[in-house]
Design a protein around this motif. Structure first.
Motif, PDB file in Angstrom:
ATOM      1  N   CYS A  10       0.826  -1.214   0.000  1.00  0.00           N
ATOM      2  CA  CYS A  10       0.000   0.000   0.000  1.00  0.00           C
ATOM      3  C   CYS A  10       0.862   1.267   0.000  1.00  0.00           C
ATOM      4  O   CYS A  10       1.853   1.341   0.726  1.00  0.00           O
ATOM      5  CB  CYS A  10      -0.907  -0.020   1.233  1.00  0.00           C
ATOM      6  SG  CYS A  10      -2.007   1.408   1.348  1.00  0.00           S
ATOM      7  N   THR A  15       1.870   1.282   7.904  1.00  0.00           N
ATOM      8  CA  THR A  15       1.551  -0.089   8.294  1.00  0.00           C
ATOM      9  C   THR A  15       2.135  -1.083   7.299  1.00  0.00           C
ATOM     10  O   THR A  15       2.624  -2.144   7.676  1.00  0.00           O
ATOM     11  CB  THR A  15       0.020  -0.278   8.387  1.00  0.00           C
ATOM     12  OG1 THR A  15      -0.510   0.710   9.262  1.00  0.00           O
ATOM     13  CG2 THR A  15      -0.331  -1.662   8.912  1.00  0.00           C
ATOM     14  N   GLY A  16       2.061  -0.725   6.005  1.00  0.00           N
ATOM     15  CA  GLY A  16       2.655  -1.602   4.999  1.00  0.00           C
ATOM     16  C   GLY A  16       1.791  -2.788   4.634  1.00  0.00           C
ATOM     17  O   GLY A  16       2.285  -3.912   4.431  1.00  0.00           O
TER      18      GLY A  16
HETATM   19 FE1  SF4 Z   1      -2.846   1.147   3.509  1.00  0.00          FE
HETATM   20 FE2  SF4 Z   1      -2.311   1.868   6.022  1.00  0.00          FE
HETATM   21 FE3  SF4 Z   1      -4.806   1.316   5.322  1.00  0.00          FE
HETATM   22 FE4  SF4 Z   1      -3.010  -0.625   5.481  1.00  0.00          FE
HETATM   23  S1  SF4 Z   1      -3.775   0.602   7.187  1.00  0.00           S
HETATM   24  S2  SF4 Z   1      -4.495  -0.335   3.842  1.00  0.00           S
HETATM   25  S3  SF4 Z   1      -1.145   0.431   4.772  1.00  0.00           S
HETATM   26  S4  SF4 Z   1      -3.531   3.016   4.541  1.00  0.00           S
END
Ligand code: SF4
Length: 686
Positions: A10, A15-16
């Motif tokens: 992402c 968070t990845g």
């Molecule tokens: Fe993307 Fe962060 Fe949402 Fe995960 S938590 S889908 S990395 S924006």
């Protein structure tokens, strides 16, 4: 019909999460869940779910642009490169500066700092970590020897007590919030301290509303209560740390008695007492923080205080424990790791360490790289441009938008307009790109291979799913082209991201053992020093990354924010994010599914404060600080503590950063976004 699924990572938060880009006839048209994605196991928040929409925006930049007589005209790549090289060659090295990008890949960030140091020979390279977590990097490095999240995301689920301070995790890092939920479902206590009763606070077993900017007072108060009751982990303190006496002397002062801390912070004494007991007595306690801790003139102090609390209670180096800063942008950890900071090369090797500089000279095959001194931070660059025009003359900005992201935007605009030559490389014509002399169209995350490093230090792959639109190029390719044009074809002769990553691994100790083959499919946590090493999800298991292996307690006194309320500006303004939008909105505001959910900004005002001001819910009010004014919708709510107001910072039409204060932390040079003095007025009807 040709349909394929390309698994990638992402492009939004740190968070990845992994997902599949669904590609039909060569074009990305959707996001699909990738069930065995290592961080998120197929789950996504709305931003990830709709991360395909902005890619196909008709606003994408597709050709280089050169400004002539105040207007952009389309140009060829050759024309743009010739002009940039000619201009860059006309300046002295220290007159130029580069900003790299926490949105770009590790490979591209590595190349940007290499370009600054090899091709321009300037020490001035930085990026937006300065604005979000530079206090984490400086603070945790001073205490533990390593400035990163100590434990992993999954590991949070093993905690028995989670203290969330200055993080609205459920909105900003929703897939990390799942680990908090899991921990709570298995009996963990969750404590949240925040001026706003956020979705995160509403999940807490103990919610402690407090006045923004009083974090050190909260932490010192908790530590005093723990020491008074003899709940500290004496064995851990004796075996793993030093300078406990200095900490004790500081936190046992009367100023940090629970009564006094309650007066300073607004948190009831009983809540403080309960929090201290839960944290100290938990078998494994974890502290999670984000920009509520870091974005203060006391950001480094705040970070060190969080470390003090967790060392005091022996909550480091084990599953379910740790000091866990949640990094904001997808690759802000990686951009720091790659050396896009003015004081370090990749892997935090200091530029003013002769041996480190010699190592890079040998690796890069160039004798006269940038001198071995610490360059300017982005916040210093802006101040120098505004206050001392002529010292810096040219800038090269990749994938950053200081015209919305930096504090005190009028000051930023004045500063950037003092540049003689500005190059901006981006996927859209941002507010910053509009000021540029040359705009270079770049590929987005879905249009290139590469790696990014998430908040838990996990290095993961990006995979190319479609071609960039028009003539847009991948950032790494543009930097290589410019590097060659500036006279360094060998140093920038990479055929692709994998070759660049191999150079990263060769010169960066914490990445030594990584390769593209090893990163598929789960990634690796650094440090990963050898090709056989499994990576390191939990840091500091046996010793800290200090020469003597000991964690260092720091005596920290609470200091108020640089600007506090007074008769003229009687409220505290704090800023933050909402789940539907992302930073300066460059990508999310071009994603229709997200934009329709939160199409403009607002100011949150406590119900009692609004009643006194005569302000009604949903009316447009004027919010003013000493930097400027904006007209903005009022959201009247009991969910924010009295005396504090909140504005999300994504919206250019009511830009919070026209109001914020550019006072800086003296060590990390991070601005105090989270507390300044504000007034709010009704707008007279016409
Ligand atoms: Fe993307 Fe962060 Fe949402 Fe995960 S938590 S889908 S990395 S924006």
């Amino acid at each position: 019909m040709d349909i394929k699924y390309v698994s990638t990572t992402c492009p939004y938060c740190g968070t990845g999460c992994g997902f599949n880009l669904v590609v039909r006839n060569g074009k990305v048209f959707d996001v699909a869940h990738w069930q065995r994605a290592p961080v998120n196991g197929g789950k996504l928040c709305p931003k990830g779910r709709y991360a395909h929409e902005f890619i196909k925006s008709p606003d994408r930049l597709t050709k280089p642009l050169i400004k002539k007589d105040g207007e952009f005209v389309e140009a060829t790549w050759a024309e743009a490169y010739d002009l940039i090289a000619e201009k860059f060659r006309s300046y002295k090295p220290a007159e130029m500066a580069c900003l790299s990008s926490a949105r770009a890949s590790n490979e591209e960030n590595y190349l940007m700092q290499k370009f600054a140091r090899v091709a321009l020979k300037t020490p001035h390279v930085d990026h937006c970590a300065r604005l979000c977590h530079s206090s984490t990097v400086a603070g945790l490095a001073a205490v533990f020897g390593s400035g990163a999240m100590t434990n992993s995301i999954m590991d949070i689920a093993d905690s028995r007590c989670i203290f969330v301070l200055g993080s609205n995790t459920f909105e900003q890092h929703p897939l990390i919030a799942r680990s908090i939920v899991r921990a709570r479902q298995s009996g963990a206590k969750v404590i949240v301290a925040d001026p706003r009763n956020t979705p995160t606070a509403r999940q807490a077993d103990l919610y402690m509303p407090f006045v923004s900017g009083t974090d050190v007072a909260v932490l010192n108060g908790l530590m005093q209560e723990i020491i008074r009751n003899g709940w500290e982990d004496k064995e851990f303190i004796a075996r793993r740390t030093k300078d406990f006496g200095k900490l004790k002397e500081a936190v046992m002062k009367d100023a940090y008695s629970l009564d006094n801390v309650s007066k300073t912070t607004g948190i009831p004494v009983e809540s403080l007492r309960t929090a201290a007991e839960w944290i100290a007595k938990a078998e494994a306690a974890a502290l999670i923080y984000s920009m509520g801790i870091t974005q203060h003139t006391t950001g480094v102090d705040n970070v060190k205080s969080t470390a003090n609390l967790m060392m005091l209670t022996g909550n480091l180096g084990r599953p379910g424990t740790g000091v866990n800063p949640l990094r904001g942008q997808n690759n802000v950890q990686g951009a720091c790791d790659m050396g896009c900071l003015p004081n370090v090369y990749s892997g935090y090797q200091k530029v003013n360490d002769e041996a480190a500089r010699k190592k890079m000279i040998d690796a890069w095959g160039v004798e006269d790289i940038a001198e071995g001194r610490v360059g300017y931070t982005v916040t210093e660059m802006i101040n120098i441009l505004a206050d001392n025009p002529g010292e810096l003359k040219a800038m090269y900005i990749m994938g950053e938008n200081p015209m919305l992201s930096d504090p005190d935007l009028r000051h930023v605009e004045e500063a950037l307009k003092n540049l003689e030559f500005l190059v901006v490389q981006d996927i859209f014509l941002t507010e910053t790109a509009e000021l540029a002399d040359v705009v270079l169209p770049a590929a987005c995350y879905a249009e290139k291979d590469g790696t990014q490093t998430n908040t838990e230090r996990r290095v993961q792959r990006w995979k190319k799913a479609q071609q960039a639109p028009g003539e847009a190029k991948e950032d790494w390719q543009i930097i290589c082209d410019l590097g060659a044009k500036m006279g360094y074809p060998e140093q920038f002769a990479f055929k692709g991201p994998e070759e660049i990553f191999n150079e990263v691994a060769a010169v960066t100790p914490s990445y030594h053992g990584m390769s593209y083959a090893r990163l598929d499919p789960d990634g690796l946590h650094w440090p990963c020093p050898t090709a056989e090493h499994p990576g390191t999800p939990i840091l500091h298991r046996e010793k800290f990354a200090m020469p003597d292996g000991l964690g260092v307690f720091s005596p920290i006194e609470w200091k108020p924010p640089a600007e506090v309320p007074d008769a003229e500006y009687p409220y505290v303004l704090t800023t933050g994010r909402v789940i539907w939008q992302w930073h300066t909105g460059t990508m999310t505001r071009r994603s229709w599914s997200l934009e329709k959910e939160a199409p403009t900004g607002w100011i949150e005002i406590n119900t009692e404060d609004a009643r006194e001001l005569g302000i009604l819910d949903n009316e447009v009010v004027r919010a003013s600080t000493r930097r400027g004014s904006i007209d903005i919708l009022a959201r009247v709510t009991p969910e924010i503590i009295r005396g504090v107001m909140f504005i999300p910072f994504h919206y250019k039409e009511c830009a919070a950063n026209l109001l914020t204060h550019n006072a800086l932390d003296p060590v990390a040079r991070i601005p105090e976004y989270k507390a300044c003095a504000v007034k709010v007025e009704k707008i007279a009807e016409v």
